[in-house]
Design a protein around this motif. Structure first.
Motif, PDB file in Angstrom:
ATOM      1  N   GLY A  82       0.682  -1.155   0.329  1.00 38.46           N
ATOM      2  CA  GLY A  82       0.030   0.188  -0.215  1.00 38.46           C
ATOM      3  C   GLY A  82       0.840   1.442  -0.125  1.00 38.46           C
ATOM      4  N   LYS A  83       0.485   2.114  -0.397  1.00 37.89           N
ATOM      5  CA  LYS A  83       0.967   3.978  -0.365  1.00 37.89           C
ATOM      6  C   LYS A  83      -0.088   4.613   0.154  1.00 37.89           C
ATOM      7  CE  LYS A  83       3.621   3.249  -4.837  1.00 37.89           C
ATOM      8  NZ  LYS A  83       3.634   2.856  -6.290  1.00 37.89           N
ATOM      9  N   PRO A  84      -0.026   4.554   1.905  1.00 34.79           N
ATOM     10  CA  PRO A  84       0.895   3.692   2.076  1.00 34.79           C
ATOM     11  C   PRO A  84      -0.194   2.743   3.035  1.00 34.79           C
ATOM     12  CG  PRO A  84      -0.171   5.768   3.367  1.00 34.79           C
ATOM     13  CD  PRO A  84      -0.905   6.347   1.687  1.00 34.79           C
ATOM     14  N   TYR A  85      -1.211   2.552   2.553  1.00 32.98           N
ATOM     15  CA  TYR A  85      -1.843   1.621   3.327  1.00 32.98           C
ATOM     16  C   TYR A  85      -2.991   1.592   1.760  1.00 32.98           C
ATOM     17  CZ  TYR A  85      -1.330   4.394   8.064  1.00 32.98           C
ATOM     18  OH  TYR A  85      -0.909   4.926   8.812  1.00 32.98           O
ATOM     19  N   ILE A  86      -3.385   0.244   2.356  1.00 33.09           N
ATOM     20  CA  ILE A  86      -3.790  -0.543   1.702  1.00 33.09           C
ATOM     21  C   ILE A  86      -5.400  -0.381   1.790  1.00 33.09           C
ATOM     22  CG2 ILE A  86      -4.976  -3.020   0.607  1.00 33.09           C
ATOM     23  CD1 ILE A  86      -2.493  -4.294   1.600  1.00 33.09           C
ATOM     24  N   ASP A  87      -6.333   0.078   0.251  1.00 36.70           N
ATOM     25  CA  ASP A  87      -7.786  -0.218   0.198  1.00 36.70           C
ATOM     26  C   ASP A  87      -8.326  -0.596   1.355  1.00 36.70           C
ATOM     27  OD1 ASP A  87     -10.189   0.485   0.279  1.00 36.70           O
ATOM     28  OD2 ASP A  87     -10.344   0.871  -1.968  1.00 36.70           O
ATOM     29  N   GLU A  88      -9.367  -0.200   2.259  1.00 36.08           N
ATOM     30  CA  GLU A  88      -9.894  -1.490   3.611  1.00 36.08           C
ATOM     31  C   GLU A  88     -10.839  -1.992   2.371  1.00 36.08           C
ATOM     32  OE1 GLU A  88     -12.955   1.356   5.381  1.00 36.08           O
ATOM     33  OE2 GLU A  88     -11.467   1.071   6.376  1.00 36.08           O
ATOM     34  N   ARG A  89     -11.155  -2.284   1.701  1.00 34.71           N
ATOM     35  CA  ARG A  89     -12.517  -3.456   1.173  1.00 34.71           C
ATOM     36  C   ARG A  89     -12.514  -4.246   0.703  1.00 34.71           C
ATOM     37  NH1 ARG A  89     -14.991   1.458  -2.745  1.00 34.71           N
ATOM     38  NH2 ARG A  89     -12.883   1.435  -3.460  1.00 34.71           N
ATOM     39  N   LEU A  90     -10.623  -3.419   0.225  1.00 34.57           N
ATOM     40  CA  LEU A  90      -9.498  -5.425   0.442  1.00 34.57           C
ATOM     41  C   LEU A  90      -9.492  -6.888   0.638  1.00 34.57           C
ATOM     42  CD1 LEU A  90      -7.151  -3.802  -2.666  1.00 34.57           C
ATOM     43  CD2 LEU A  90      -9.351  -5.415  -3.237  1.00 34.57           C
ATOM     44  N   PHE A  91     -10.001  -6.152   1.879  1.00 27.76           N
ATOM     45  CA  PHE A  91      -9.640  -7.272   3.301  1.00 27.76           C
ATOM     46  C   PHE A  91     -10.008  -6.883   4.767  1.00 27.76           C
ATOM     47  CE2 PHE A  91      -6.955  -3.697   4.448  1.00 27.76           C
ATOM     48  CZ  PHE A  91      -6.141  -4.004   6.031  1.00 27.76           C
ATOM     49  N   GLU A  92     -10.197  -8.050   5.211  1.00 34.10           N
ATOM     50  CA  GLU A  92     -10.931  -7.834   6.990  1.00 34.10           C
ATOM     51  C   GLU A  92      -9.760  -8.505   7.581  1.00 34.10           C
ATOM     52  OE1 GLU A  92     -15.183  -8.866   8.268  1.00 34.10           O
ATOM     53  OE2 GLU A  92     -14.859  -9.257   6.715  1.00 34.10           O
ATOM     54  N   CYS A  93      -9.502  -8.078   8.923  1.00 31.55           N
ATOM     55  CA  CYS A  93      -8.898  -8.648   9.960  1.00 31.55           C
ATOM     56  C   CYS A  93      -9.226  -8.488  11.455  1.00 31.55           C
ATOM     57  CB  CYS A  93      -7.098  -8.111   9.574  1.00 31.55           C
ATOM     58  SG  CYS A  93      -6.336  -8.571  11.385  1.00 31.55           S
ATOM     59  N   ARG A  94     -10.017  -9.120  11.611  1.00 34.53           N
ATOM     60  CA  ARG A  94     -10.438  -8.771  12.897  1.00 34.53           C
ATOM     61  C   ARG A  94      -9.202  -9.614  14.815  1.00 34.53           C
ATOM     62  NH1 ARG A  94     -15.188  -7.019  12.945  1.00 34.53           N
ATOM     63  NH2 ARG A  94     -15.985  -6.916  10.005  1.00 34.53           N
ATOM     64  N   ALA A  95      -9.428  -8.305  15.412  1.00 37.42           N
ATOM     65  CA  ALA A  95      -9.197  -8.887  16.327  1.00 37.42           C
ATOM     66  C   ALA A  95      -9.748  -9.489  17.883  1.00 37.42           C
ATOM     67  CB  ALA A  95      -7.418  -8.358  16.223  1.00 37.42           C
TER      68      ALA A  95
ATOM     69  N   VAL B 210      -8.318 -13.441   9.013  1.00 33.21           N
ATOM     70  CA  VAL B 210      -7.464 -12.348   8.297  1.00 33.21           C
ATOM     71  C   VAL B 210      -7.884 -13.439   6.594  1.00 33.21           C
ATOM     72  CG1 VAL B 210      -5.743 -11.499   6.830  1.00 33.21           C
ATOM     73  CG2 VAL B 210      -5.530 -12.052   9.463  1.00 33.21           C
ATOM     74  N   ASN B 211      -8.691 -12.148   5.759  1.00 35.83           N
ATOM     75  CA  ASN B 211      -9.571 -12.840   4.810  1.00 35.83           C
ATOM     76  C   ASN B 211      -9.568 -11.622   3.982  1.00 35.83           C
ATOM     77  OD1 ASN B 211     -10.671 -15.015   5.915  1.00 35.83           O
ATOM     78  ND2 ASN B 211     -12.570 -14.091   6.892  1.00 35.83           N
ATOM     79  N   ILE B 212      -9.095 -12.460   2.677  1.00 35.70           N
ATOM     80  CA  ILE B 212      -9.117 -11.271   1.200  1.00 35.70           C
ATOM     81  C   ILE B 212     -10.335 -11.282   0.693  1.00 35.70           C
ATOM     82  CG2 ILE B 212      -7.011 -10.656  -0.840  1.00 35.70           C
ATOM     83  CD1 ILE B 212      -5.249 -12.168   1.024  1.00 35.70           C
ATOM     84  N   HIS B 213     -11.201 -10.362   0.105  1.00 38.29           N
ATOM     85  CA  HIS B 213     -11.940 -10.182  -0.588  1.00 38.29           C
ATOM     86  C   HIS B 213     -11.255  -9.836  -1.721  1.00 38.29           C
ATOM     87  CE1 HIS B 213     -14.274  -7.323   2.418  1.00 38.29           C
ATOM     88  NE2 HIS B 213     -14.334  -9.353   2.892  1.00 38.29           N
ATOM     89  N   GLY B 214     -12.169  -9.867  -3.442  1.00 40.83           N
ATOM     90  CA  GLY B 214     -11.901 -10.235  -4.318  1.00 40.83           C
ATOM     91  C   GLY B 214     -11.804  -9.095  -4.896  1.00 40.83           C
ATOM     92  N   PRO B 215     -11.525  -9.011  -6.322  1.00 40.46           N
ATOM     93  CA  PRO B 215     -11.887  -7.793  -7.191  1.00 40.46           C
ATOM     94  C   PRO B 215     -12.914  -6.647  -7.285  1.00 40.46           C
ATOM     95  CG  PRO B 215     -10.047  -9.561  -8.149  1.00 40.46           C
ATOM     96  CD  PRO B 215     -10.793  -9.995  -7.202  1.00 40.46           C
ATOM     97  N   GLU B 216     -14.019  -8.009  -7.179  1.00 31.71           N
ATOM     98  CA  GLU B 216     -15.500  -6.613  -6.812  1.00 31.71           C
ATOM     99  C   GLU B 216     -15.763  -5.917  -6.180  1.00 31.71           C
ATOM    100  OE1 GLU B 216     -14.999 -11.513  -5.285  1.00 31.71           O
ATOM    101  OE2 GLU B 216     -14.546 -10.183  -6.960  1.00 31.71           O
ATOM    102  N   ALA B 217     -14.975  -6.354  -4.675  1.00 32.90           N
ATOM    103  CA  ALA B 217     -15.004  -5.288  -3.727  1.00 32.90           C
ATOM    104  C   ALA B 217     -14.780  -4.088  -4.239  1.00 32.90           C
ATOM    105  CB  ALA B 217     -14.332  -6.344  -2.496  1.00 32.90           C
ATOM    106  N   VAL B 218     -14.119  -4.198  -4.955  1.00 28.80           N
ATOM    107  CA  VAL B 218     -13.278  -2.538  -4.883  1.00 28.80           C
ATOM    108  C   VAL B 218     -13.918  -1.953  -6.785  1.00 28.80           C
ATOM    109  CG1 VAL B 218     -11.299  -2.484  -4.234  1.00 28.80           C
ATOM    110  CG2 VAL B 218     -11.280  -3.431  -5.697  1.00 28.80           C
ATOM    111  N   GLY B 219     -14.925  -3.060  -7.252  1.00 32.36           N
ATOM    112  CA  GLY B 219     -15.476  -2.270  -8.647  1.00 32.36           C
ATOM    113  C   GLY B 219     -14.341  -2.399 -10.014  1.00 32.36           C
TER     114      GLY B 219
END
Length: 216
Positions: free
Chosen positions: A153-166, A206-215
């Motif tokens: 990411g520059k500096p961060y990755i788009d939050e729609r591409l992943f899901e991390c829960r703690a 830690v889940n990764i979404h597909g390209p359709e998450a960002v259109g």
């Protein structure tokens, strides 16, 4: 003659009223004509049950406002991707998603942590406003990858591409430390005590979404 004058003076002294002392207060009888309240004009009694939902709602609103003040929602400012970036995401993101054992570099209060599912994080501070069992979503990540692919990411990755829960496990404290501070040519010694608190987190998913998450 002298006896009659003495008697006259005594009678005048007896008949003349003496001035009241400066420290005495006049005694006033209580008035019997003071109006009293009627038996029918009573103060309305409000039961505690009628106030309980309002108190609970007020408490919940205060807790929500406090949580929102501690952790305000700050949306990411993501610049529109270029044509090369869109093509790369559409081609390589499914491959990254297909490989197991994903990892990411999550940023918690500005500190980077390289984590994967099942890891435990020991934050070097006590996180306010959380209790054991709370589930937090980590939406700031600078790196997302697998065994063969890495998304930077520059500096961060788009939050729609992943899901991390703690999940919050609780807090820990270190043993009490005592440091003796002295100064030159002085006999006095000062003891400084410190006992740090830590917050324990466990990465649940830690889940990764597909390209359709960002259109794409």
């Amino acid at each position: 003659m002298s006896r009659s004058l003495r008697t006259l003076f005594e009678l005048r002294a007896a008949s003349t009223p003496r001035p009241a002392a400066a420290f005495t207060l006049p005694i006033r009888p209580l008035s019997t004509t003071t109006p009293t309240k009627s038996a029918t004009a009573t103060t309305p009694v409000i039961s505690a049950e009628s106030h309980q939902p309002k108190a609970a709602a007020a408490t919940a609103a205060a807790a929500g406002a406090e949580t929102q003040a501690l952790y305000p929602r700050i949306p990411q400012q993501v610049s529109p991707p270029t044509s090369e970036t869109r093509a790369s995401l559409a081609q390589l993101l499914p491959l990254l998603r297909a490989q197991p054992a994903h990892y990411l570099t999550a940023h918690i209060w500005g500190r980077p942590y390289l984590v994967t599912a099942g890891d435990q994080i020991r934050l070097p501070f006590k996180m306010p406003g959380v209790v054991p069992g709370d589930v937090l979503r980590l939406d700031r990540a600078s790196t997302l990858g697998s065994r063969d692919f890495t998304l930077q990411g520059k500096p961060y990755i788009d939050e729609r591409l992943f899901e991390c829960r703690a999940t919050v496990l609780g807090t820990e404290t270190e043993p009490l430390r005592v440091k003796v501070k002295t100064k030159r040519r002085q006999r006095r010694a000062k003891q400084v005590k410190s006992k740090h608190h830590f917050t324990m987190l466990r990465i649940s998913e830690v889940n990764i979404h597909g390209p359709e998450a960002v259109g794409l």
